[in-house]
Design a protein around this motif. Structure first.
Motif, PDB file in Angstrom:
ATOM      1  N   ARG A 243       0.841  -1.206   0.000  1.00 26.53           N
ATOM      2  CA  ARG A 243       0.000   0.000   0.000  1.00 26.53           C
ATOM      3  C   ARG A 243       0.874   1.253   0.000  1.00 26.53           C
ATOM      4  O   ARG A 243       0.667   2.184  -0.784  1.00 26.53           O
ATOM      5  N   GLU A 247       0.072   3.000  -3.360  1.00 23.36           N
ATOM      6  CA  GLU A 247      -1.042   3.949  -3.200  1.00 23.36           C
ATOM      7  C   GLU A 247      -0.508   5.376  -3.138  1.00 23.36           C
ATOM      8  O   GLU A 247      -0.571   6.049  -2.121  1.00 23.36           O
ATOM      9  N   TRP A 252      -7.015   6.229  -5.484  1.00 26.04           N
ATOM     10  CA  TRP A 252      -6.818   4.841  -5.931  1.00 26.04           C
ATOM     11  C   TRP A 252      -6.325   4.015  -4.750  1.00 26.04           C
ATOM     12  O   TRP A 252      -5.505   4.483  -3.940  1.00 26.04           O
ATOM     13  N   SER A 253      -6.814   2.784  -4.609  1.00 21.27           N
ATOM     14  CA  SER A 253      -6.267   1.890  -3.580  1.00 21.27           C
ATOM     15  C   SER A 253      -6.255   0.470  -4.131  1.00 21.27           C
ATOM     16  O   SER A 253      -7.040   0.129  -5.041  1.00 21.27           O
TER      17      SER A 253
END
Ligand code: FAS
Ligand code: PHB
Length: 390
Positions: A243, A247, A252-253
């Protein structure tokens, strides 16, 4: 046992060579030290170049690939909080297909067995003899017994840790090698990919790659130190680091999910020359390794045996020796192009633990140039989708 071409290794190289020889009416036997179950489930590469897809299709192995393979026309480079798409098909007219290496292996094994081909599993080649004679012998062990496979030629397709390369007498091979001060931690997760195309990320904490295997399965990678122990990476830590590194663009993830498999792959560049000695012909990882950043490993293996299949066909069909004599030189042109591209992609996208400030600036300048220069983006694209001929 006797055959025309004895093949050591049932990876993409060995299986494709056996299939190509079959299409030319040439007999072969493939010796594989692992079980069929093992080789069909070993998670490795995921990207097929246009040339590999064309090869599989024109040799009748493309049916499931056509159904389940995912054609991709671009990749994304992500750095400094920015996201840049490299429109590879727009730039080159060619594309890649995402289709796991283990699926290629399954399709090739199925085709060989359906054609009555001889693929012997749990048969470990232990010694190659008589390579400088007209009837080499592969000594192998199966079911606790010593056996011999007599053949006209031996194809060493047994990967980096196989026995074939070592069968060449000392002093013949020249080795070219580079190891990198990092490795890749690879994860296969039951999580729908949150990307439509592959995302290569250069983050201050290191490289990350978001790839995929299907609409339900994600394949992700993290740069880790070279001697990292996978036990130091529980799933939560992996997701947290992914992440952090991925990210970096607003809104956005990534999608998390159960981790199905995780492993650490060392990074090295490696070539031995020549790729042949007397009646031994080496192909794939047995004779060259690239860092996976350029997604070249499996594609190079297939390109090698496409040349070798034609060379054996010319020898058996027209008693021509020129293609066999010229195999190594012809294969090495593509090998060194892929070596350079893989090194270049790796150098551009990875950060070193103690990054040299000058190197870091060069890397940033290269990334910036790739995403602003159509010429440089085209250079990346044509190498990534695979050069038609080198
Ligand atoms: P392989 O290593 O696939 O096959 C060799 C076969 O020979 C194996 O099945 C082995 O069991 C067998 N063998 C070995 N010794 C033997 C003996 N003595 N007797 C009989 N059989 C023997 N490439 C990419 O492009 N992208 C990636 O993400 C990627 N990830 C990778 C991850 C890992 C862990 C590894 C090891 C490689 C990865 N690669 C990747 C590279 C990989 O895909 C190779 O390029 C590809 O498998 C090369 O195919 P082969 O040359 O057929 O060798
Ligand atoms: C993968 O999907 O396994 C993959 C894709 C691109 C790479 C390396 C691995 O460069």
């Amino acid at each position: 046992m006797r055959t025309q071409v004895g093949i050591v290794g049932a990876g993409p190289a060995g299986l494709m060579l056996s299939h190509l020889l079959h299409l030319h009416g040439i007999e072969s036997v493939v010796l594989e030290c692992r079980s069929r179950e093992y080789v069909e489930h070993r998670v490795r590469a995921g990207v097929l170049e246009q040339g590999s897809v064309d090869l599989l299709r024109r040799t009748g192995i493309g049916e499931r690939l056509q159904r389940e393979g995912m054609r991709h026309e671009g990749i994304e480079l992500r750095f400094d909080g920015e996201s840049h798409r490299v429109p590879m098909t727009e730039l080159t007219g060619r594309a890649i297909t995402v289709y796991g290496q283990q699926e290629v292996v399954k399709d090739l094994i199925a085709a060989r067995l359906a054609a009555g081909g001889s693929v012997l599993f749990e048969a470990e080649a232990v010694r190659l003899a008589g390579l400088d004679s007209q009837s080499p012998v592969i000594h192998f062990r199966r079911d606790g017994r010593d056996e011999q496979l007599h053949c006209d030629f031996v194809a060493g397709c047994d990967g980096f840790h196989g026995v074939s390369r070592g069968a060449v007498p000392d002093g013949v091979l020249r080795t070219y090698e580079r190891t990198y001060p990092f490795a890749w931690l690879g994860v296969l997760a039951a999580a729908p990919p949150a990307v439509d195309e592959l995302v290569y990320a250069n983050h201050e904490r290191g490289f990350a790659l978001y790839s995929l295997r299907s609409p339900e399965i994600s394949r992700l990678y993290l740069q880790v130190p070279p001697d990292e122990d996978i036990a130091a990476w529980p799933d939560e830590r992996i997701w947290a680091e992914l992440r952090t590194r991925l990210e970096t663009v607003a809104g956005w993830s990534l999608n998390e999910g159960p981790v199905l498999e995780k492993s650490i792959t060392p990074m090295r560049s490696f070539v031995v020359e020549p790729m042949q000695w007397e009646r031994l012909f080496l192909a794939g990882d047995a004779v060259h390794i690239v860092p996976p950043t350029g997604a070249k490993g499996m594609n190079l293996a297939l390109a090698d045996v496409a040349l070798l299949g034609d060379a054996f066909a010319a020898w058996y069909g027209q008693h021509r020796t020129d293609l066999l004599d010229g195999y190594s030189a012809a294969a090495l042109r593509r090998v060194w192009r892929a070596q350079h591209f893989s090194w270049w992609m790796t150098s551009m996208l990875h950060r070193l633990e103690k990054d040299d400030p000058y190197e870091a600036k060069l890397r940033a300048a290269t990334l910036r140039y790739v995403v602003t220069s159509p010429a440089y983006a085209t250079s990346l694209a044509e190498n990534y989708v695979g050069l038609p001929e080198v």
